[in-house]
Design a protein around this motif. Sequence first.
Motif, PDB file in Angstrom:
ATOM      1  N   LEU A 202      -4.124  15.286 -14.887  1.00 52.55           N
ATOM      2  CA  LEU A 202      -4.119  15.860 -13.544  1.00 52.55           C
ATOM      3  C   LEU A 202      -2.673  15.788 -13.055  1.00 52.55           C
ATOM      4  O   LEU A 202      -2.250  14.774 -12.479  1.00 52.55           O
ATOM      5  CB  LEU A 202      -5.046  15.080 -12.605  1.00 52.55           C
ATOM      6  N   PRO A 203      -1.864  16.825 -13.321  1.00 58.36           N
ATOM      7  CA  PRO A 203      -0.433  16.762 -13.015  1.00 58.36           C
ATOM      8  C   PRO A 203      -0.160  16.456 -11.544  1.00 58.36           C
ATOM      9  O   PRO A 203      -0.622  17.162 -10.647  1.00 58.36           O
ATOM     10  CB  PRO A 203       0.057  18.166 -13.389  1.00 58.36           C
ATOM     11  N   GLY A 204       0.579  15.390 -11.315  1.00 61.03           N
ATOM     12  CA  GLY A 204       0.898  14.984  -9.951  1.00 61.03           C
ATOM     13  C   GLY A 204      -0.315  14.533  -9.163  1.00 61.03           C
ATOM     14  O   GLY A 204      -0.242  14.386  -7.941  1.00 61.03           O
ATOM     15  N   GLY A 205      -1.424  14.274  -9.851  1.00 60.26           N
ATOM     16  CA  GLY A 205      -2.692  14.024  -9.166  1.00 60.26           C
ATOM     17  C   GLY A 205      -2.784  12.713  -8.424  1.00 60.26           C
ATOM     18  O   GLY A 205      -3.724  12.498  -7.655  1.00 60.26           O
ATOM     19  N   GLN A 206      -1.824  11.796  -8.661  1.00 56.69           N
ATOM     20  CA  GLN A 206      -1.830  10.524  -7.953  1.00 56.69           C
ATOM     21  C   GLN A 206      -0.664  10.413  -6.990  1.00 56.69           C
ATOM     22  O   GLN A 206      -0.246   9.318  -6.620  1.00 56.69           O
ATOM     23  CB  GLN A 206      -1.817   9.364  -8.957  1.00 56.69           C
ATOM     24  N   GLY A 207      -0.148  11.557  -6.568  1.00 56.05           N
ATOM     25  CA  GLY A 207       0.955  11.557  -5.613  1.00 56.05           C
ATOM     26  C   GLY A 207       2.287  11.341  -6.298  1.00 56.05           C
ATOM     27  O   GLY A 207       3.022  12.282  -6.568  1.00 56.05           O
ATOM     28  N   GLY A 208       2.606  10.079  -6.578  1.00 53.46           N
ATOM     29  CA  GLY A 208       3.878   9.759  -7.206  1.00 53.46           C
ATOM     30  C   GLY A 208       3.847   9.820  -8.706  1.00 53.46           C
ATOM     31  O   GLY A 208       4.874   9.631  -9.365  1.00 53.46           O
ATOM     32  N   CYS A 209       2.682  10.075  -9.286  1.00 54.95           N
ATOM     33  CA  CYS A 209       2.574  10.187 -10.743  1.00 54.95           C
ATOM     34  C   CYS A 209       1.344  11.017 -11.086  1.00 54.95           C
ATOM     35  O   CYS A 209       0.512  11.311 -10.224  1.00 54.95           O
ATOM     36  CB  CYS A 209       2.482   8.807 -11.400  1.00 54.95           C
ATOM     37  N   SER A 210       1.227  11.391 -12.353  1.00 55.50           N
ATOM     38  CA  SER A 210       0.095  12.193 -12.796  1.00 55.50           C
ATOM     39  C   SER A 210      -1.117  11.319 -13.057  1.00 55.50           C
ATOM     40  O   SER A 210      -0.999  10.163 -13.466  1.00 55.50           O
ATOM     41  CB  SER A 210       0.440  12.970 -14.070  1.00 55.50           C
ATOM     42  N   GLY A 211      -2.296  11.892 -12.810  1.00 54.46           N
ATOM     43  CA  GLY A 211      -3.534  11.219 -13.136  1.00 54.46           C
ATOM     44  C   GLY A 211      -4.136  11.827 -14.385  1.00 54.46           C
ATOM     45  O   GLY A 211      -3.485  12.563 -15.126  1.00 54.46           O
ATOM     46  N   GLY A 212      -5.402  11.530 -14.618  1.00 53.84           N
ATOM     47  CA  GLY A 212      -6.085  12.068 -15.782  1.00 53.84           C
ATOM     48  C   GLY A 212      -7.481  11.493 -15.890  1.00 53.84           C
ATOM     49  O   GLY A 212      -7.847  10.579 -15.147  1.00 53.84           O
ATOM     50  N   ASP A 213      -8.257  12.032 -16.812  1.00 59.61           N
ATOM     51  CA  ASP A 213      -9.638  11.587 -16.989  1.00 59.61           C
ATOM     52  C   ASP A 213      -9.934  11.531 -18.481  1.00 59.61           C
ATOM     53  O   ASP A 213     -10.429  12.490 -19.068  1.00 59.61           O
ATOM     54  CB  ASP A 213     -10.595  12.534 -16.273  1.00 59.61           C
ATOM     55  N   ARG A 214      -9.630  10.383 -19.090  1.00 59.52           N
ATOM     56  CA  ARG A 214      -9.684  10.277 -20.548  1.00 59.52           C
ATOM     57  C   ARG A 214     -11.077  10.381 -21.136  1.00 59.52           C
ATOM     58  O   ARG A 214     -11.220  10.589 -22.347  1.00 59.52           O
ATOM     59  CB  ARG A 214      -9.001   8.987 -21.007  1.00 59.52           C
ATOM     60  N   GLN A 215     -12.122  10.265 -20.332  1.00 60.70           N
ATOM     61  CA  GLN A 215     -13.473  10.352 -20.888  1.00 60.70           C
ATOM     62  C   GLN A 215     -13.744  11.697 -21.560  1.00 60.70           C
ATOM     63  O   GLN A 215     -14.623  11.809 -22.414  1.00 60.70           O
ATOM     64  CB  GLN A 215     -14.521  10.103 -19.801  1.00 60.70           C
ATOM     65  N   TYR A 216     -12.976  12.717 -21.171  1.00 63.61           N
ATOM     66  CA  TYR A 216     -13.204  14.045 -21.730  1.00 63.61           C
ATOM     67  C   TYR A 216     -12.386  14.325 -22.984  1.00 63.61           C
ATOM     68  O   TYR A 216     -12.533  15.384 -23.596  1.00 63.61           O
ATOM     69  CB  TYR A 216     -12.908  15.114 -20.675  1.00 63.61           C
ATOM     70  N   VAL A 217     -11.517  13.402 -23.382  1.00 63.88           N
ATOM     71  CA  VAL A 217     -10.669  13.619 -24.562  1.00 63.88           C
ATOM     72  C   VAL A 217     -11.495  13.930 -25.813  1.00 63.88           C
ATOM     73  O   VAL A 217     -11.235  14.925 -26.507  1.00 63.88           O
ATOM     74  CB  VAL A 217      -9.734  12.417 -24.793  1.00 63.88           C
ATOM     75  N   PRO A 218     -12.499  13.106 -26.164  1.00 59.97           N
ATOM     76  CA  PRO A 218     -13.252  13.405 -27.392  1.00 59.97           C
ATOM     77  C   PRO A 218     -13.977  14.738 -27.350  1.00 59.97           C
ATOM     78  O   PRO A 218     -14.052  15.445 -28.362  1.00 59.97           O
ATOM     79  CB  PRO A 218     -14.256  12.243 -27.490  1.00 59.97           C
ATOM     80  N   LYS A 219     -14.504  15.091 -26.191  1.00 62.63           N
ATOM     81  CA  LYS A 219     -15.252  16.348 -26.074  1.00 62.63           C
ATOM     82  C   LYS A 219     -14.346  17.548 -26.305  1.00 62.63           C
ATOM     83  O   LYS A 219     -14.701  18.484 -27.039  1.00 62.63           O
ATOM     84  CB  LYS A 219     -15.930  16.415 -24.711  1.00 62.63           C
TER      85      LYS A 219
END
Length: 273
Positions: A202-219
């Motif tokens: 999630l680019p820039g999703g945490q304001g000062g840095c990027s977020g993400g959701d690793r649970q979807y990596v395998p899928k």
Amino acid sequence: MYAQLAKPLYDSFVSGPFVFAGPCALESFELALETAHAVKEAASACGLTAVFKSSYDKANRTSLSSFRGPGISKGLEWLARIKEETGLPVVTDIHEPEQAAPVAEVADILQIPAFLCRQTSLLLAAAQTGRIINVKKGQFVAPWDMKPALDKLFSTGNRCILLTERGASFGYNNLVVDFRSLPIMQSFGVPVVFDATHSVQLPGGQGGCSGGDRQYVPKLARAAVAAGVNGVFLECHPDPDKALCDGPNSWPLEKLAPLLKDLSTIWNIDYAC
């Protein structure tokens, strides 16, 4: 300069499945070496060609205070030692044309970051080294628009080129993967890599840095392999929640082997069409 060295490794990417894996940035030599050994063991058990990936400098961080890495001098020293101790080829990013030649002294593959995929001088300098070049498709670029980037690289005589899908911008702070991009880019005559971890960023999703959701990596990784992708790119870390860079979208190192086993199984399916 390195064309003769590049060809055998590139041919292995053409002929069989492979994985690029490692931490986003080089945090310490010890962590990088631990990860490299784990990547080698997991990939070897599945019959996959493995490449260790990590960056000596992440130049496009969200915030000025974000961790970037140890820098080019120390970073290349660490990567050279990792190559020597594990026997794995390595891939790392370059951001400026002047970095191409010194990085090519160590790295087997020079990677062009997504934001720089159209930078002509950077592409030409990278390709002129004779090393394998991996260009990440920009989040703002359609798959068919990567053909001009390929033409720039091919103009140097270097044919050892890879393209990487890493998702497309979908509104603010979100990415979506169009799996049609994989066969579209393969139609240009080069192997295609799927970046399963940056695609859940999630680019820039945490304001000062990027977020993400690793649970979807395998899928997403399984879907890309089922769609016929040549290789998969995975950022992995012994403790992603404590990673200094891209932790939210990094895959836990302890779960790498089971994931690669799943991907290998799918790669070995003989599809009728």
